[in-house]
Design an enzyme around this catalytic site. Structure first.
Site, short mmCIF file in Angstrom:
data_model
loop_
_atom_site.label_atom_id
_atom_site.label_comp_id
_atom_site.label_asym_id
_atom_site.label_seq_id
_atom_site.Cartn_x
_atom_site.Cartn_y
_atom_site.Cartn_z
N GLY A 258 -10.84 27.54 -4.16
CA GLY A 258 -9.51 26.94 -4.23
C GLY A 258 -9.67 25.48 -4.64
N SER B 277 -2.23 1.44 11.20
CA SER B 277 -2.30 2.41 10.10
C SER B 277 -1.81 3.78 10.54
CB SER B 277 -3.74 2.52 9.59
OG SER B 277 -4.19 1.31 9.05
N HIS C 188 0.47 -9.23 14.22
CA HIS C 188 0.72 -8.09 13.33
C HIS C 188 -0.27 -8.08 12.18
CE1 HIS C 188 3.04 -4.98 11.26
NE2 HIS C 188 2.91 -5.71 10.16
N GLN D 289 -7.62 -3.43 0.89
CA GLN D 289 -6.29 -3.68 0.35
C GLN D 289 -5.78 -5.06 0.76
OE1 GLN D 289 -4.55 -0.19 2.13
NE2 GLN D 289 -4.59 0.95 0.21
N THR E 82 0.86 -1.18 0.00
CA THR E 82 0.00 0.00 0.00
C THR E 82 0.90 1.23 0.00
OG1 THR E 82 -0.12 0.34 2.41
CG2 THR E 82 -1.59 -1.33 1.44
N CYS E 83 0.29 2.41 0.06
CA CYS E 83 1.11 3.63 0.07
C CYS E 83 1.92 3.74 1.36
CB CYS E 83 0.22 4.86 -0.11
SG CYS E 83 -1.07 5.03 1.14
N ARG F 239 2.94 0.85 3.36
CA ARG F 239 3.68 -0.35 3.76
C ARG F 239 3.86 -1.31 2.60
NH1 ARG F 239 2.06 -2.17 8.31
NH2 ARG F 239 0.70 -0.41 8.78
#
Length: 500
Positions: free
Chosen positions: A189, A109, A99, A120, A49-50, A52
């Site tokens: 914005g 996380s 874990h 995921q 993932t982003c 891990r």
């Protein structure tokens, strides 16, 4: 055999290193297959993932499995193993399973309680399963992990309190207006935070989103991504009067919305309130707006207070979630222990012995005329039959005890003979004769007619100690010995090999 996990995460490595070790779907499957092909693992799953990249393996030798995983990651990143070592972590046995459960429950996380990790993890497992990289243990273990994640979300509120600025802004809007379905939002914005806030608002049922930016093309891009409408920045006052919620996040060095502008807009709204969210630094909205009646202004500091309060509440839920993980770990450990050869042999013997005794008891009346000597001969005969029937399955199971596929045979036996996890503990004289597997001891049992029976008991479980990034093999540790700080005494023994 042991479950082993090796990897990096946002807690141990930089973003740059995580980018180098990131695995797409093809890479994730290739890495898992490499670990199977080189014989270091019997089953493997790659999770990337982003935040891990982790390699889960089921292996005979935890040290060899870790070394193989590190080598594969180093090859993928084009890096030296020594470069990765400071950022790596590795757990085996109970530590690895715990874990896995903590990751799936989002307890590990970056944002505790976020829900994306469940999807995921499920995708990573399904890909490995479809790619032929999982079998009995990981098929059950990863499905169990997904159930643990579901249970944590069901029994706690860990995912219900927002802990990001964008989600906190939506929570405040809900407090002001209640339902948001019929409200109009004006986004000033087109930055990332503005987009995230718009997405959260959209999820609450808001259908009309106006996007104003100094560059109209940028407004169109954000409007398209969130299903909104791009408007001209020069017409800000007009659109301000139409908005119930205003979210501003520009890089302007001065106030974009002033008190005078808000007062004029409120006159057109006939005093219907406007909720302002200023996410910009420096601030986009004049603090004096808070003095205007029916105008509610919250800046980044206000939102941060909400975030901190919710984070504190999530930490309370996390303690409950940790207890769930511990409970589920004990449950899965019971099943993993059942995959050992020795307990399976003993349980099989106990199961068949119960059948033998039950049949003799059922025929009790018909055997009533037998003398004591004749009844003893019947006992010897039936016991001998049981021993002879079970002798060859026992020998074969012990022959495969040292192989990588051993646990597959054990699982097949338990399934075919319906040897459930909660079977009664076998008596010490119910073991079967035959050669002993490495690392196990056998004690002789009273012989029966035709073939002697032997009770087989397993030795003390082996342990791994994690010191920094290294797993160090230890000698067997007695269950009543104190555990050293940082040490993991693994209750998951191997399948009769006596190896770690």
């Amino acid at each position: 055999m042991l479950v082993v996990v090796t990897g990096i995460s946002h807690k141990t490595s930089s973003l740059e290193l995580r980018e180098r070790l990131a695995l797409d779907e093809a890479d994730a499957l290739r890495v898992a297959r490499e670990l199977l092909d080189d014989g270091s693992a019997c089953e493997a799953v790659s999770l990337s993932t982003c935040n891990r990249t982790e390699l889960y393996t089921y292996a005979h030798d935890s040290l060899a499995a870790r070394q193989a995983a590190v080598a594969v990651l180093a090859r993928h990143a084009g890096a030296d193993v020594h470069e990765l070592e400071p950022s790596l972590y590795s757990y085996s046995g109970d530590g690895a399973i715990s874990h896995l459960f903590r990751v799936t429950s989002s307890l590990d996380s970056m944002v505790v309680g976020e829900a994306q990790i469940v999807a995921q993890m499920k995708a990573a497992y399904q890909q490995a399963c479809e790619g032929g990289c999982t079998s009995v243990v990981f098929n059950r273990l990863f499905r169990h992990a997904l159930e643990v994640g579901k249970r944590v979300r069901t029994e706690t509120t860990i995912g219900e309190r927002p802990v990001s600025v964008s989600s906190a802004a939506v929570e405040l809007a809900l407090q002001v207006f209640g339902k948001l379905k019929d409200r109009t939002v004006l986004i000033v914005g087109a930055g990332e935070t503005s987009e995230l806030t718009a997405v959260h608002l959209k999820a609450q049922g808001i259908e009309r989103i106006l996007v104003a930016n100094r560059t109209f093309e940028t407004s169109e891009g954000l409007a398209h991504s969130v299903g909104g409408q791009a408007v001209r920045f020069d017409d800000l006052e007009e659109h301000l009067a139409a908005a119930d919620i205003v979210v501003s996040s520009t890089s302007a060095p001065h106030y974009v919305i002033t008190r005078d502008l808000v007062e004029r807009a409120l006159k057109h709204r006939r005093k219907r309130p406007i909720f302002f969210i200023d996410i910009a630094v420096p601030r986009d909205l004049d603090p004096e707006i808070n003095r205007v009646r029916n105008a509610y202004l919250y800046d980044i500091d206000d939102l941060q207070h909400v975030v901190e309060h919710n984070r504190h509440e999530r930490e309370k839920d996390a303690k409950h979630a940790e207890r769930i993980v511990d409970e589920e770990l004990r449950s899965v450990n019971d099943w993993l222990r059942s995959l050992e050869v020795v307990p399976t042999i003993a349980t099989l013997r106990e199961s068949v012995e119960r059948i033998r005794r039950g049949e003799l008891e059922r025929l009790g009346n018909k055997l009533g005329d037998l003398t004591v000597d004749q009844r003893a001969r019947v006992e010897m005969l039936t016991t001998s039959i049981v021993n002879k029937i079970l002798h060859m399955p026992t020998v074969k199971m012990k022959e495969v005890a040292g192989s990588n596929d051993c646990y597959l045979y054990v699982d097949a036996v338990r399934t075919l003979f319906d040897l459930t996890d909660d079977s009664a503990e076998p008596a010490s004289d119910d073991g079967l004769g035959g050669g002993d597997a490495e690392g196990q001891t056998a004690s002789a049992a009273p012989p029966s007619a035709g073939e002697p029976a032997a009770a087989v008991t397993s030795g003390a479980p082996a342990a791994d100690v994690q010191t920094g990034d290294q797993l160090v093999a230890q000698q067997p540790v007695a269950e009543d010995e104190p555990k050293l700080p940082g040490a993991t005494v693994h209750q998951l023994r191997g399948t009769g090999t006596g190896r770690v």
